[in-house]
Scaffold this motif. Sequence first.
Motif, mmCIF file in Angstrom:
data_model
loop_
_atom_site.group_PDB
_atom_site.id
_atom_site.type_symbol
_atom_site.label_atom_id
_atom_site.label_comp_id
_atom_site.label_asym_id
_atom_site.label_seq_id
_atom_site.Cartn_x
_atom_site.Cartn_y
_atom_site.Cartn_z
ATOM 1 N N SER A 95 1.360 -1.301 0.478
ATOM 2 C CA SER A 95 0.128 0.321 0.273
ATOM 3 C C SER A 95 0.693 1.139 -0.127
ATOM 4 C CB SER A 95 -1.062 0.203 1.532
ATOM 5 O OG SER A 95 -1.383 0.934 1.279
ATOM 6 N N VAL A 96 0.362 2.157 -0.914
ATOM 7 C CA VAL A 96 1.031 3.022 -1.171
ATOM 8 C C VAL A 96 -0.046 4.491 -0.970
ATOM 9 C CG1 VAL A 96 3.961 2.611 -2.389
ATOM 10 C CG2 VAL A 96 1.818 2.867 -3.559
ATOM 11 N N LEU A 97 -0.669 4.588 0.130
ATOM 12 C CA LEU A 97 -1.681 5.269 -0.388
ATOM 13 C C LEU A 97 -1.679 6.629 0.258
ATOM 14 C CD1 LEU A 97 -4.798 3.063 0.219
ATOM 15 C CD2 LEU A 97 -4.190 3.854 -1.320
ATOM 16 N N GLY A 98 -1.678 7.812 -0.386
ATOM 17 C CA GLY A 98 -1.665 8.829 0.423
ATOM 18 C C GLY A 98 -2.656 10.071 -0.238
ATOM 19 N N ALA A 99 -2.793 10.612 0.362
ATOM 20 C CA ALA A 99 -4.025 12.056 0.315
ATOM 21 C C ALA A 99 -3.303 12.887 -0.798
ATOM 22 C CB ALA A 99 -4.298 13.084 1.480
ATOM 23 N N ARG A 100 -4.373 13.477 -1.608
ATOM 24 C CA ARG A 100 -4.114 14.032 -2.859
ATOM 25 C C ARG A 100 -4.244 15.653 -2.183
ATOM 26 N NH1 ARG A 100 -2.743 11.567 -7.543
ATOM 27 N NH2 ARG A 100 -4.215 9.772 -7.808
ATOM 28 N N LYS A 101 -3.153 16.678 -2.688
ATOM 29 C CA LYS A 101 -3.614 17.362 -1.873
ATOM 30 C C LYS A 101 -4.852 18.806 -1.945
ATOM 31 C CE LYS A 101 -1.148 22.356 -3.020
ATOM 32 N NZ LYS A 101 -0.009 23.035 -4.219
ATOM 33 N N ASP A 113 -6.433 17.080 -0.502
ATOM 34 C CA ASP A 113 -7.742 16.571 -0.095
ATOM 35 C C ASP A 113 -7.767 15.960 1.520
ATOM 36 O OD1 ASP A 113 -9.463 13.977 0.277
ATOM 37 O OD2 ASP A 113 -8.876 13.160 -0.608
ATOM 38 N N ALA A 114 -8.461 16.348 2.069
ATOM 39 C CA ALA A 114 -8.175 15.774 3.828
ATOM 40 C C ALA A 114 -9.562 14.588 4.562
ATOM 41 C CB ALA A 114 -9.697 16.987 4.115
ATOM 42 N N SER A 115 -9.359 13.850 3.433
ATOM 43 C CA SER A 115 -9.982 12.957 4.084
ATOM 44 C C SER A 115 -9.197 11.747 4.469
ATOM 45 C CB SER A 115 -10.602 11.855 2.638
ATOM 46 O OG SER A 115 -9.268 11.500 1.381
ATOM 47 N N ALA A 116 -9.456 11.180 4.900
ATOM 48 C CA ALA A 116 -8.664 9.634 5.892
ATOM 49 C C ALA A 116 -8.135 8.593 4.568
ATOM 50 C CB ALA A 116 -9.109 9.266 7.160
ATOM 51 N N ILE A 117 -7.257 8.902 4.078
ATOM 52 C CA ILE A 117 -7.355 7.279 3.198
ATOM 53 C C ILE A 117 -7.223 6.663 3.098
ATOM 54 C CG2 ILE A 117 -5.902 9.348 1.233
ATOM 55 C CD1 ILE A 117 -8.258 6.353 0.047
ATOM 56 N N CYS A 118 -5.764 6.627 4.466
ATOM 57 C CA CYS A 118 -4.738 5.526 4.151
ATOM 58 C C CYS A 118 -5.552 5.020 5.385
ATOM 59 C CB CYS A 118 -3.282 6.430 4.950
ATOM 60 S SG CYS A 118 -2.326 7.511 4.007
ATOM 61 N N ALA A 170 4.701 7.450 7.317
ATOM 62 C CA ALA A 170 5.560 9.181 7.597
ATOM 63 C C ALA A 170 6.195 8.926 8.376
ATOM 64 C CB ALA A 170 5.015 10.143 6.589
ATOM 65 N N TYR A 171 7.960 9.767 8.743
ATOM 66 C CA TYR A 171 8.691 9.572 9.489
ATOM 67 C C TYR A 171 7.570 10.945 10.518
ATOM 68 C CZ TYR A 171 12.354 10.362 12.609
ATOM 69 O OH TYR A 171 13.169 10.467 13.685
ATOM 70 N N GLY A 172 7.407 10.631 11.151
ATOM 71 C CA GLY A 172 6.618 11.243 12.834
ATOM 72 C C GLY A 172 5.051 10.983 13.222
ATOM 73 N N ALA A 173 4.613 9.957 12.611
ATOM 74 C CA ALA A 173 3.381 9.274 12.581
ATOM 75 C C ALA A 173 4.173 8.477 14.029
ATOM 76 C CB ALA A 173 3.555 7.695 11.658
ATOM 77 N N LYS A 195 -1.914 8.802 9.360
ATOM 78 C CA LYS A 195 -1.086 8.304 9.405
ATOM 79 C C LYS A 195 -1.106 7.196 10.482
ATOM 80 C CE LYS A 195 0.620 9.184 5.020
ATOM 81 N NZ LYS A 195 0.736 7.542 4.297
ATOM 82 N N ASP A 196 -1.246 8.074 11.848
ATOM 83 C CA ASP A 196 -1.146 7.057 13.323
ATOM 84 C C ASP A 196 -2.240 6.894 13.919
ATOM 85 O OD1 ASP A 196 0.289 9.237 13.894
ATOM 86 O OD2 ASP A 196 -0.572 10.049 14.594
ATOM 87 N N SER A 197 -3.613 6.557 12.747
ATOM 88 C CA SER A 197 -4.533 5.488 12.748
ATOM 89 C C SER A 197 -4.648 4.439 11.492
ATOM 90 C CB SER A 197 -5.492 6.798 12.393
ATOM 91 O OG SER A 197 -5.763 7.714 13.816
#
Length: 210
Positions: free
Chosen positions: A69-75, A77-82, A106-109, A133-135
């Motif tokens: 999985s390389v899911l990530g939000a697009r610029k 986009d505030a949805s919790a896609i991950c 991500a580093y920082g999660a 990312k945390d969730s």
Amino acid sequence: MKLAIFGATGATGRHLVDQALQAGHEVSALVRSADRLSIVHPRLRLVVGIFSQQDGVRDVVQGADAVISVLGARKGDASAICTEGMRGIIAAMETAGTRRLVALSAYGASETRRASLFIRVVRRIIAAKMRDKDSMEALVRASALDWTLVRPPALTNGPRTGRYRAGTTLNPGIAGTLARADLAAFMLREAVEGNYRGAAVVVARQGRSD
């Protein structure tokens, strides 16, 4: 190897699909529209669908040896896609009996959220994305899957170099970066070799002094 890839149409996902096919793997990918991915290959199977329709997710995962999985939000986009995507991916993997999962974070999660003042500032700027990312990480850790979380620093569009370092305690520093092509290469290798099973691994570009 048969790979299921989610996030294939993103900047990192395109590298991942291309590198997987070059390495001789079979790839299934979930896409919103078939024209979102310009790669055409006899070992690439595109499944048109969205995460809210679980049939497509199960179709992609069915028969896979590993899921990436390389899911990530697009610029913008505030949805919790991950988080939302991973919930569906885990359910599909449990149904299919597929255990190996390599997921982009991500580093920082999670426990690296207070790694430095810089990271704390970044988390305030992109708070929603980091909470996502945390969730997502929490879901992965709570599963019974054979998982690896991958935490890069800032990503760039530079060429693939093969010059990166990885480790569970690595601190990439305030200037740490990683080319998306190198990130894809690491994640593909991890799916095959499984050197960081049950761990969150940081990956960053090697500096001249490394």
